[in-house]
Motif scaffolding. Sequence first.
Motif, short mmCIF file in Angstrom:
data_model
loop_
_atom_site.label_atom_id
_atom_site.label_comp_id
_atom_site.label_asym_id
_atom_site.label_seq_id
_atom_site.Cartn_x
_atom_site.Cartn_y
_atom_site.Cartn_z
N GLU A 169 0.75 -1.25 0.02
CA GLU A 169 -0.13 -0.11 0.03
C GLU A 169 0.74 1.21 -0.15
O GLU A 169 1.88 1.23 0.55
N ARG A 170 0.11 2.55 -0.46
CA ARG A 170 0.97 3.54 -0.44
C ARG A 170 1.11 4.18 0.90
O ARG A 170 0.26 3.90 1.87
N GLU A 171 2.28 4.62 1.13
CA GLU A 171 2.46 4.91 2.48
C GLU A 171 3.14 6.41 2.65
O GLU A 171 4.06 6.56 1.78
N GLY A 172 2.72 7.28 3.77
CA GLY A 172 3.57 8.33 4.02
C GLY A 172 4.92 8.27 4.23
O GLY A 172 5.33 7.22 5.22
N VAL A 173 5.75 9.13 3.69
CA VAL A 173 7.23 9.12 4.09
C VAL A 173 7.41 10.51 4.95
O VAL A 173 8.08 10.38 5.90
N GLN A 202 8.78 6.66 10.86
CA GLN A 202 9.51 6.14 11.52
C GLN A 202 10.84 5.57 10.66
O GLN A 202 12.14 5.51 11.12
N SER A 203 10.42 4.74 9.61
CA SER A 203 11.32 4.10 8.89
C SER A 203 12.35 4.96 8.24
O SER A 203 13.48 4.54 7.69
N VAL A 204 12.14 6.19 7.99
CA VAL A 204 12.83 7.34 7.17
C VAL A 204 13.75 8.14 8.24
O VAL A 204 14.53 9.08 7.82
N THR A 264 8.73 24.83 -4.99
CA THR A 264 9.09 23.39 -5.18
C THR A 264 9.39 22.64 -3.77
O THR A 264 9.61 23.55 -2.72
N LEU A 265 9.01 21.58 -3.80
CA LEU A 265 8.92 20.77 -2.61
C LEU A 265 10.29 19.71 -2.82
O LEU A 265 10.49 19.18 -3.97
N TYR A 266 11.13 19.27 -1.81
CA TYR A 266 12.13 18.43 -1.90
C TYR A 266 12.18 17.38 -0.83
O TYR A 266 11.36 17.46 0.23
N LEU A 267 13.10 16.38 -1.17
CA LEU A 267 13.16 15.36 -0.28
C LEU A 267 14.40 14.57 -0.44
O LEU A 267 14.96 14.19 -1.33
N GLN A 268 15.26 15.05 0.46
CA GLN A 268 16.60 14.81 0.57
C GLN A 268 16.71 13.41 0.99
O GLN A 268 16.38 13.15 2.25
N MET A 269 17.36 12.40 0.49
CA MET A 269 17.34 11.05 1.07
C MET A 269 18.66 10.74 0.97
O MET A 269 19.31 10.47 0.18
N ASP A 270 18.97 10.34 2.34
CA ASP A 270 20.49 9.77 2.58
C ASP A 270 20.64 8.35 3.18
O ASP A 270 19.38 7.98 3.50
N SER A 271 21.47 7.87 2.82
CA SER A 271 21.83 6.32 3.65
C SER A 271 20.79 5.45 3.12
O SER A 271 19.90 4.94 4.06
N LEU A 272 20.33 5.51 1.86
CA LEU A 272 19.21 4.81 1.13
C LEU A 272 19.63 3.52 1.49
O LEU A 272 20.49 2.73 1.52
N LYS A 273 18.45 2.50 1.64
CA LYS A 273 18.40 1.05 2.10
C LYS A 273 17.32 0.44 0.91
O LYS A 273 16.63 1.19 0.21
N PRO A 274 17.87 -0.62 0.61
CA PRO A 274 17.13 -1.53 -0.43
C PRO A 274 15.63 -1.41 -0.11
O PRO A 274 14.75 -1.24 -0.97
#
Length: 124
Positions: A44-48, A61-63, A77-87
């Motif tokens: 299901e789609r989940e909020g990040v 909590q997962s991010v 403009t909205l941004y999402l910086q994603m670091d330490s990415l996991k599979p």
Amino acid sequence: QVQLVESGGGSVQAGGSLRLSCAASGYSSGDYCMGWFRQAPGKEREGVARINRYGGRTYAQSVKGRFTISRDNAKNTLYLQMDSLKPEDTAMYYCAASLVSWCNGATQGDFGYWGQGTQVTVSS
């Protein structure tokens, strides 16, 4: 007419970083709660992450501690910086816009505008 256009997705190895962008038109991104959501295959789609009119941020909590949501009102403009990415971060990521100022208590149904999505793939 409100349009949200995401960009910045791609493929990256675990531990890497990506920055997603969401350019809004026909909508004042600084006046309302906006958010990033994701949907992995078969899930299901989940909020990040969400950011309200006043700059308050909330994260799944997962991010938490790895992702940062931000907004440039001048560029709408909205941004999402994603670091330490996991599979397990692999998913289609969507930008969403609401017409409420506060994100607290907002459900996915409150987000009436959605982008087309951008794919993020993290390999181990």
